[in-house]
Scaffold this motif. Structure first.
Motif, PDB file in Angstrom:
ATOM      1  N   SER A 184     -18.240 -51.058 -15.612  1.00 38.82           N
ATOM      2  CA  SER A 184     -18.576 -51.242 -14.540  1.00 38.82           C
ATOM      3  C   SER A 184     -20.191 -51.283 -14.001  1.00 38.82           C
ATOM      4  N   GLY A 185     -21.290 -52.223 -13.561  1.00 38.93           N
ATOM      5  CA  GLY A 185     -22.426 -52.771 -13.348  1.00 38.93           C
ATOM      6  C   GLY A 185     -22.462 -53.512 -12.411  1.00 38.93           C
ATOM      7  N   THR A 186     -22.706 -54.844 -12.850  1.00 37.78           N
ATOM      8  CA  THR A 186     -22.239 -55.491 -11.384  1.00 37.78           C
ATOM      9  C   THR A 186     -20.340 -55.479 -11.284  1.00 37.78           C
ATOM     10  N   GLY A 187     -20.054 -55.367 -12.205  1.00 38.51           N
ATOM     11  CA  GLY A 187     -18.525 -55.071 -11.392  1.00 38.51           C
ATOM     12  C   GLY A 187     -18.047 -56.693 -11.903  1.00 38.51           C
ATOM     13  N   GLY A 188     -18.853 -57.557 -12.193  1.00 41.46           N
ATOM     14  CA  GLY A 188     -17.523 -59.252 -12.176  1.00 41.46           C
ATOM     15  C   GLY A 188     -17.436 -59.395 -13.899  1.00 41.46           C
ATOM     16  N   THR A 189     -17.854 -58.564 -14.432  1.00 41.39           N
ATOM     17  CA  THR A 189     -16.267 -58.418 -16.037  1.00 41.39           C
ATOM     18  C   THR A 189     -14.941 -58.119 -15.983  1.00 41.39           C
ATOM     19  N   ILE A 190     -15.497 -56.617 -14.713  1.00 43.93           N
ATOM     20  CA  ILE A 190     -13.991 -56.134 -15.283  1.00 43.93           C
ATOM     21  C   ILE A 190     -13.233 -56.783 -13.396  1.00 43.93           C
ATOM     22  N   TYR A 280     -25.223 -49.590 -26.717  1.00 40.48           N
ATOM     23  CA  TYR A 280     -24.102 -48.014 -25.395  1.00 40.48           C
ATOM     24  C   TYR A 280     -23.779 -47.925 -24.786  1.00 40.48           C
ATOM     25  N   THR A 281     -23.244 -48.966 -24.128  1.00 43.15           N
ATOM     26  CA  THR A 281     -22.145 -49.290 -23.081  1.00 43.15           C
ATOM     27  C   THR A 281     -20.641 -49.470 -23.178  1.00 43.15           C
ATOM     28  N   SER A 282     -20.224 -49.934 -24.653  1.00 35.81           N
ATOM     29  CA  SER A 282     -19.275 -49.783 -25.604  1.00 35.81           C
ATOM     30  C   SER A 282     -19.107 -48.786 -26.060  1.00 35.81           C
TER      31      SER A 282
HETATM   32  N1  PMP Z   1     -22.696 -53.509 -20.648  1.00 38.11           N
HETATM   33  C1  PMP Z   1     -23.955 -53.733 -20.399  1.00 38.11           C
HETATM   34  C2  PMP Z   1     -25.236 -53.937 -21.771  1.00 38.11           C
HETATM   35  C3  PMP Z   1     -24.539 -54.594 -19.780  1.00 38.11           C
HETATM   36  O1  PMP Z   1     -25.709 -54.992 -19.833  1.00 38.11           O
HETATM   37  C4  PMP Z   1     -23.604 -54.733 -18.454  1.00 38.11           C
HETATM   38  C5  PMP Z   1     -24.452 -55.402 -17.175  1.00 38.11           C
HETATM   39  N2  PMP Z   1     -25.137 -54.639 -16.322  1.00 38.11           N
HETATM   40  C6  PMP Z   1     -22.764 -54.225 -18.282  1.00 38.11           C
HETATM   41  C7  PMP Z   1     -22.271 -53.234 -19.009  1.00 38.11           C
HETATM   42  C8  PMP Z   1     -21.336 -54.160 -16.819  1.00 38.11           C
HETATM   43  O2  PMP Z   1     -21.081 -55.881 -16.506  1.00 38.11           O
HETATM   44  P1  PMP Z   1     -20.730 -55.775 -15.551  1.00 38.11           P
HETATM   45  O3  PMP Z   1     -22.498 -56.544 -14.997  1.00 38.11           O
HETATM   46  O4  PMP Z   1     -19.980 -57.370 -15.335  1.00 38.11           O
HETATM   47  O5  PMP Z   1     -19.822 -55.054 -14.279  1.00 38.11           O
END
Ligand code: PMP
Length: 344
Positions: A184-190, A280-282
């Motif tokens: 979760s970054g923006t949280g849009g995906t989840i 990295y986030t994977s």
């Molecule tokens: N992983 C990476 C590498 C990203 O750039 C982002 C987006 N900020 C995310 C994960 C998280 O996705 P989201 O913004 O949809 O929560």
């Protein structure tokens, strides 16, 4: 015989419909079945292609864009790359305000895709005029015929995943998904993916991955913003120092935090053991699964889908650099002076 050329009209037609790939060796010791939604297969190599294309098309439908208009955004890199790509095809100018925490590879890549890039200090408050939010806002006000995507406060970000990522996963798993694990970054995906999956089956468990140094997990548990949670960390794109509108905390069952070091090692492990060169986030997402498995979250019948958001090529000067790993004090990084030299 019809003499038809079998080609796509442009790269935008390749967005979405990314593959679901079984995790084998990294999941060997876990209980349950694990599948990665590999977003690096998007033409811009990340999940952000989905939101860039969707938000820009929505703006076109509303008549907010015309040929030559400018699209402005704040971004850790991936969203910027995707917006730059969509802008090229559709004939818009792209201006990006990025955090100084972004890797140099990412910044160079954005410039290579024709974007005008402003690098802003990472460790200032969002309301500080030097922050990338404020810089983007100012540029939007000063630039005629511009739109500001504002992914953290734009519900269309979440809707893009509700309309594409969610239905794709439901179909690919034949409705047998039991858990979704996503950063979760923006949280849009989840949030968008979860909203769709929960509509199909309210029992699908939704687990968000957060970083130490981010406020999201605490906010989910208490609904209070606790600034004491905030401190610098290295993972880009994960966690936040503010509460985005694009997260729907109600569709998320639980948050789990992961460290910079373990996530970095986990990213390298995915590449080496699965042959998937991921970002990295994977690694953060795999690290979360390791912790959840150790907590007994899964059973034999669990079908866990984990989202791998982007490609490893964006982290050559970070996670995939032995020198960077050693400089961070991350253990077991192979030192470059141990690489054998060919003798002539
Ligand atoms: N992983 C990476 C590498 C990203 O750039 C982002 C987006 N900020 C995310 C994960 C998280 O996705 P989201 O913004 O949809 O929560």
């Amino acid at each position: 015989m019809e003499n038809k050329i079998n080609a796509h009209n442009n790269v935008l037609e390749l967005i979405g419909n990314t593959p679901l790939v079984k995790l084998n060796r990294v999941a060997e010791s876990f209980t349950g079945n694990f599948y990665a939604k590999v977003e690096a297969f998007n033409p811009g190599h990340s999940s952000k292609d989905r939101i860039a294309n969707f938000i820009i098309e929505e703006a076109e439908h509303k008549g907010l864009l015309k040929p030559g208009s400018t699209i402005i955004e704040t971004t850790s890199g991936n969203t910027g790359f995707s917006i730059a790509m969509v802008s090229i095809i559709k004939g818009y100018k792209c201006i990006l305000a990025v955090s100084s925490k972004s890797s140099l590879d990412k910044i160079d890549m954005l410039r290579s895709m024709g974007a005008e890039v402003y690098v802003c200090p990472a460790h200032v408050a969002p309301e500080d005029p030097r922050s990338y939010y404020q810089v983007a806002k100012r540029l939007h006000e000063e630039t005629k015929d511009s739109i500001y995507i504002n992914q953290y406060f734009n519900k269309l970000n979440t809707e893009a995943h509700y309309r594409s990522t969610g239905p794709e996963i439901w179909k690919q798993t034949n409705g047998q998904i039991t858990h979704l694990v996503a950063c979760s970054g923006t949280g849009g995906t989840i949030s968008g993916t979860a909203a769709y999956l929960k509509e199909q089956n309210p029992n699908v468990k939704i687990i968000a991955v957060d970083a130490y140094g981010s406020v999201l997990k605490k906010y989910h548990e208490t609904r209070e913003f606790d600034s004491k949670e905030i401190y610098p960390y290295r993972i880009e794109g994960l966690g936040k120092n503010l509460i985005p509108d694009s997260i729907d905390f109600d569709v998320i069952d639980k948050f789990i935090k992961v460290t910079d070091e373990e996530s970095a090692h986990s990213a390298r492990e995915i590449s080496r053991k699965e042959g998937m060169f991921v970002g990295y986030t994977s690694g953060a997402a795999l690290q979360a699964i390791k912790q959840l498995d150790a907590e007994g979250e899964f059973d034999e019948n669990s079908n866990v889908v984990v989202i791998f958001p982007d490609h490893g090529s964006r982290y050559m000067s970070k996670v995939y650099s032995d020198k960077w790993m050693a400089d961070q004090g991350f253990s077991n990084a192979i030192s470059t002076d141990k690489i054998p030299e060919v003798q002539y």
